[in-house]
Scaffold this active site. Structure first.
Site, PDB file in Angstrom:
ATOM      1  N   ASP A  15      -3.232   1.164   1.839  1.00 43.56           N
ATOM      2  CA  ASP A  15      -4.464   1.099   1.049  1.00 43.56           C
ATOM      3  C   ASP A  15      -5.253   2.401   1.164  1.00 43.56           C
ATOM      4  O   ASP A  15      -5.210   3.073   2.200  1.00 43.56           O
ATOM      5  CB  ASP A  15      -5.308  -0.095   1.530  1.00 43.56           C
ATOM      6  CG  ASP A  15      -6.336  -0.520   0.494  1.00 43.56           C
ATOM      7  OD1 ASP A  15      -6.246  -0.060  -0.665  1.00 43.56           O
ATOM      8  OD2 ASP A  15      -7.213  -1.319   0.840  1.00 43.56           O
ATOM      9  N   HIS A  32      -1.979   7.912  -5.860  1.00 39.89           N
ATOM     10  CA  HIS A  32      -0.746   7.124  -5.685  1.00 39.89           C
ATOM     11  C   HIS A  32       0.457   8.035  -5.424  1.00 39.89           C
ATOM     12  O   HIS A  32       1.328   7.707  -4.635  1.00 39.89           O
ATOM     13  CB  HIS A  32      -0.500   6.229  -6.902  1.00 39.89           C
ATOM     14  CG  HIS A  32      -1.528   5.143  -7.058  1.00 39.89           C
ATOM     15  ND1 HIS A  32      -1.933   4.361  -5.997  1.00 39.89           N
ATOM     16  CD2 HIS A  32      -2.245   4.712  -8.130  1.00 39.89           C
ATOM     17  CE1 HIS A  32      -2.849   3.491  -6.428  1.00 39.89           C
ATOM     18  NE2 HIS A  32      -3.055   3.687  -7.713  1.00 39.89           N
ATOM     19  N   THR A  61       0.280  -9.275  -6.583  1.00 38.40           N
ATOM     20  CA  THR A  61       0.169 -10.109  -7.792  1.00 38.40           C
ATOM     21  C   THR A  61      -1.227  -9.952  -8.414  1.00 38.40           C
ATOM     22  O   THR A  61      -1.420 -10.284  -9.574  1.00 38.40           O
ATOM     23  CB  THR A  61       0.422 -11.608  -7.466  1.00 38.40           C
ATOM     24  OG1 THR A  61      -0.347 -11.963  -6.304  1.00 38.40           O
ATOM     25  CG2 THR A  61       1.876 -11.897  -7.187  1.00 38.40           C
ATOM     26  N   GLU A  62      -2.168  -9.448  -7.632  1.00 40.90           N
ATOM     27  CA  GLU A  62      -3.543  -9.250  -8.128  1.00 40.90           C
ATOM     28  C   GLU A  62      -3.736  -7.858  -8.739  1.00 40.90           C
ATOM     29  O   GLU A  62      -4.724  -7.628  -9.439  1.00 40.90           O
ATOM     30  CB  GLU A  62      -4.554  -9.446  -6.987  1.00 40.90           C
ATOM     31  CG  GLU A  62      -4.744 -10.895  -6.554  1.00 40.90           C
ATOM     32  CD  GLU A  62      -3.543 -11.465  -5.787  1.00 40.90           C
ATOM     33  OE1 GLU A  62      -2.898 -10.709  -5.031  1.00 40.90           O
ATOM     34  OE2 GLU A  62      -3.243 -12.659  -5.975  1.00 40.90           O
ATOM     35  N   ASN A  63      -2.806  -6.939  -8.463  1.00 38.46           N
ATOM     36  CA  ASN A  63      -3.009  -5.565  -8.944  1.00 38.46           C
ATOM     37  C   ASN A  63      -2.850  -5.409 -10.461  1.00 38.46           C
ATOM     38  O   ASN A  63      -3.222  -4.373 -11.028  1.00 38.46           O
ATOM     39  CB  ASN A  63      -2.085  -4.584  -8.207  1.00 38.46           C
ATOM     40  CG  ASN A  63      -2.480  -4.324  -6.763  1.00 38.46           C
ATOM     41  OD1 ASN A  63      -1.644  -4.079  -5.895  1.00 38.46           O
ATOM     42  ND2 ASN A  63      -3.781  -4.367  -6.472  1.00 38.46           N
ATOM     43  N   ARG A 189      -8.835  -6.916   5.903  1.00 39.41           N
ATOM     44  CA  ARG A 189      -8.380  -8.178   5.313  1.00 39.41           C
ATOM     45  C   ARG A 189      -6.884  -8.119   5.048  1.00 39.41           C
ATOM     46  O   ARG A 189      -6.264  -7.068   5.095  1.00 39.41           O
ATOM     47  CB  ARG A 189      -9.169  -8.497   4.039  1.00 39.41           C
ATOM     48  CG  ARG A 189      -9.178  -7.384   3.007  1.00 39.41           C
ATOM     49  CD  ARG A 189      -9.932  -7.785   1.721  1.00 39.41           C
ATOM     50  NE  ARG A 189     -10.093  -6.628   0.857  1.00 39.41           N
ATOM     51  CZ  ARG A 189     -11.205  -5.896   0.761  1.00 39.41           C
ATOM     52  NH1 ARG A 189     -12.270  -6.223   1.431  1.00 39.41           N
ATOM     53  NH2 ARG A 189     -11.246  -4.847  -0.044  1.00 39.41           N
ATOM     54  N   GLU A 202       0.657  -8.741  15.482  1.00 42.87           N
ATOM     55  CA  GLU A 202      -0.503  -7.981  15.936  1.00 42.87           C
ATOM     56  C   GLU A 202      -1.017  -7.179  14.742  1.00 42.87           C
ATOM     57  O   GLU A 202      -0.230  -6.587  13.997  1.00 42.87           O
ATOM     58  CB  GLU A 202      -0.104  -7.036  17.081  1.00 42.87           C
ATOM     59  CG  GLU A 202       0.313  -7.756  18.342  1.00 42.87           C
ATOM     60  CD  GLU A 202      -0.813  -8.609  18.936  1.00 42.87           C
ATOM     61  OE1 GLU A 202      -1.982  -8.201  18.844  1.00 42.87           O
ATOM     62  OE2 GLU A 202      -0.503  -9.684  19.494  1.00 42.87           O
TER      63      GLU A 202
HETATM   64  C1  IPE Z   1      -3.617  -4.514  -1.231  1.00 42.35           C
HETATM   65  O1  IPE Z   1      -4.536  -3.543  -1.552  1.00 42.35           O
HETATM   66  C2  IPE Z   1      -2.402  -4.391  -2.088  1.00 42.35           C
HETATM   67  C3  IPE Z   1      -1.571  -3.213  -1.868  1.00 42.35           C
HETATM   68  C4  IPE Z   1      -1.751  -2.298  -0.963  1.00 42.35           C
HETATM   69  C5  IPE Z   1      -0.436  -3.118  -2.750  1.00 42.35           C
HETATM   70  P1  IPE Z   1      -5.702  -3.785  -2.608  1.00 42.35           P
HETATM   71  O2  IPE Z   1      -6.481  -2.530  -2.687  1.00 42.35           O
HETATM   72  O3  IPE Z   1      -5.150  -4.318  -3.878  1.00 42.35           O
HETATM   73  O4  IPE Z   1      -6.548  -4.943  -1.903  1.00 42.35           O
HETATM   74  P2  IPE Z   1      -8.066  -5.357  -2.031  1.00 42.35           P
HETATM   75  O5  IPE Z   1      -8.370  -5.479  -3.504  1.00 42.35           O
HETATM   76  O6  IPE Z   1      -8.869  -4.266  -1.404  1.00 42.35           O
HETATM   77  O7  IPE Z   1      -8.191  -6.639  -1.284  1.00 42.35           O
HETATM   78  C1  IPE Z   2      -3.397   1.112  -2.527  1.00 46.45           C
HETATM   79  O1  IPE Z   2      -4.389   2.010  -2.839  1.00 46.45           O
HETATM   80  C2  IPE Z   2      -2.255   1.147  -3.502  1.00 46.45           C
HETATM   81  C3  IPE Z   2      -2.159  -0.028  -4.364  1.00 46.45           C
HETATM   82  C4  IPE Z   2      -2.913  -1.082  -4.323  1.00 46.45           C
HETATM   83  C5  IPE Z   2      -1.101   0.005  -5.368  1.00 46.45           C
HETATM   84  P1  IPE Z   2      -5.602   1.589  -3.745  1.00 46.45           P
HETATM   85  O2  IPE Z   2      -5.316   1.998  -5.151  1.00 46.45           O
HETATM   86  O3  IPE Z   2      -5.959   0.160  -3.580  1.00 46.45           O
HETATM   87  O4  IPE Z   2      -6.749   2.517  -3.143  1.00 46.45           O
HETATM   88  P2  IPE Z   2      -8.295   2.183  -3.052  1.00 46.45           P
HETATM   89  O5  IPE Z   2      -8.440   0.897  -2.311  1.00 46.45           O
HETATM   90  O6  IPE Z   2      -8.797   2.078  -4.452  1.00 46.45           O
HETATM   91  O7  IPE Z   2      -8.874   3.353  -2.330  1.00 46.45           O
HETATM   92 MG    MG Z   3      -7.269  -0.778  -2.309  1.00 43.33          MG
END
Ligand code: IPE
Ligand code: IPE
Ligand code: MG
Length: 235
Positions: A15, A32, A61-63, A189, A202
Site C-alpha cells: 500500500d 504503481h 475486489t474493492e479496487n 487494517r 504476526e
Molecule cells: C489494499 O489497499 C489492497 C491492495 C493493496 C491491493 P487499498 O489501498 O485498496 O486499501 P484501503 O482502501 O486503504 O483499505
Molecule cells: C496500493 O497502493 C496498490 C493498489 C491498491 C493496487 P494505493 O494505490 O492504494 O496507494 P495509496 O493508498 O493511494 O497511497
Molecule cells: Mg491504498
C-alpha cells in the site's frame, strides 16, 4: 543471511503507491510502476532470506471502485510485469499462483496470469502468490458455495464440515498460512486480505510507502517477527 526465523510465508499488503506518486509530483500510475519494481526487489530478498512462500496483494475486489484509467493502467502494468519477469521467475524455480476471481479479470490480463501459472506449475523452489481481484470475504463465500455443492450432491455430510473442510476449499489450499503479514504506508487494517489465513499470523505495519520498501524495512520486519512470541492460544 539465512532464514533463522523459520518464516515460511510472508504476505504483503503493498500500500502507498498513490501517496508516493503524489509526494513526488507524479501520476498515480507512476506510483504503481515504482511499486512493481519493489515487488521484484522483495522477490530477491525472499530468495536471499529463504522465504519459501510470498503473497502479494495486487488488486482487491474493492479496487474496481477506482477510476477507469487507474484500473486499466493497473491491468496493463500487471500484464507487462508478467511479460518482463516470467522467464526469470521460471528459471529460478518459482511457482506462480493466483488467488482471487481471476475469471472475472479482463481477458488480456487473465491470459497472462494463466500462462504464468501453467508454465511454472512444476516448480517448487519457492511459491509466489498474486492476489488479484481478491477479497477474503469473496474467498470464504466461494468456499461455502463449493461445500454446499458437495452436500447437495451427497459427497459430503453436513456433520463432517469442519475447519479443514473450509481450508480445503480456499483458492490455494496447499499453501501454509502466512507467518507474517506486512502492510506498508501506515494503514492499520486488513482491507479484506486473507481473512481466514491470517487468524494467527504476526502483523507488522510500517509507515514506509510500498515503492520505498527495501532491504532495511524487510530486515526490520523479520527482526520484529523474531521478537514475537507466538502462542496460538496456548501458554
Ligand atoms: C489494499 O489497499 C489492497 C491492495 C493493496 C491491493 P487499498 O489501498 O485498496 O486499501 P484501503 O482502501 O486503504 O483499505
Ligand atoms: C496500493 O497502493 C496498490 C493498489 C491498491 C493496487 P494505493 O494505490 O492504494 O496507494 P495509496 O493508498 O493511494 O497511497
Ligand atoms: Mg491504498
Amino acid at each position: 543471511m539465512a532464514n533463522k526465523a523459520e518464516i515460511q510465508h510472508i504476505a504483503f499488503i503493498m500500500d502507498g503507491n498513490g501517496r508516493w506518486a503524489k509526494k513526488h509530483g507524479l501520476d498515480t500510475l507512476d506510483g504503481h510502476r515504482a511499486g512493481e519494481k519493489t515487488v521484484r526487489k522483495v522477490m530477491d530478498l525472499a530468495e536471499e532470506f529463504q522465504i519459501k512462500y510470498t503473497t502479494f496483494y495486487a488488486f482487491s475486489t474493492e479496487n474496481w471502485k477506482r477510476s477507469q484509467g487507474e484500473v486499466k493502467g493497473l491491468m496493463s502494468l500487471l500484464g507487462a510485469s508478467i511479460d518482463n519477469n516470467l522467464a526469470e521467475l521460471h528459471e529460478k524455480g518459482v511457482r506462480v499462483r493466483a488467488i482471487g476471481e481471476i475469471g472475472a479479470m479482463p481477458a488480456a490480463t487473465r491470459e497472462k496470469v494463466d500462462t504464468a501459472v501453467s508454465l511454472t506449475q512444476g516448480n517448487d523452489k519457492s511459491h509466489m502468490v498474486i492476489a488479484l481481484n481478491y477479497g477474503g470475504r469473496a474467498e470464504i463465500a466461494r468456499a461455502t458455495r463449493q461445500i454446499a455443492a458437495k452436500v447437495a450432491n451427497g459427497s459430503l455430510k453436513i456433520k463432517n464440515i469442519n475447519e479443514s473442510t473450509v481450508a480445503e476449499n480456499l483458492y490455494v489450499p496447499d499453501i501454509p498460512d502466512p507467518d507474517l503479514m506486512i502492510r506498508t504506508s501506515g494503514e492499520f487494517r486488513i482491507s479484506n486480505f486473507l481473512l481466514w489465513q491470517l487468524s494467527y499470523s504476526e502483523l507488522y505495519f510500517t509507515e514506509t510507502l510500498w515503492p520505498d520498501f527495501g532491504r532495511d524495512d524487510f530486515i526490520r520486519a523479520i527482526e520484529a517477527y523474531k521478537s514475537r512470541k507466538r502462542r496460538f492460544g496456548g501458554r
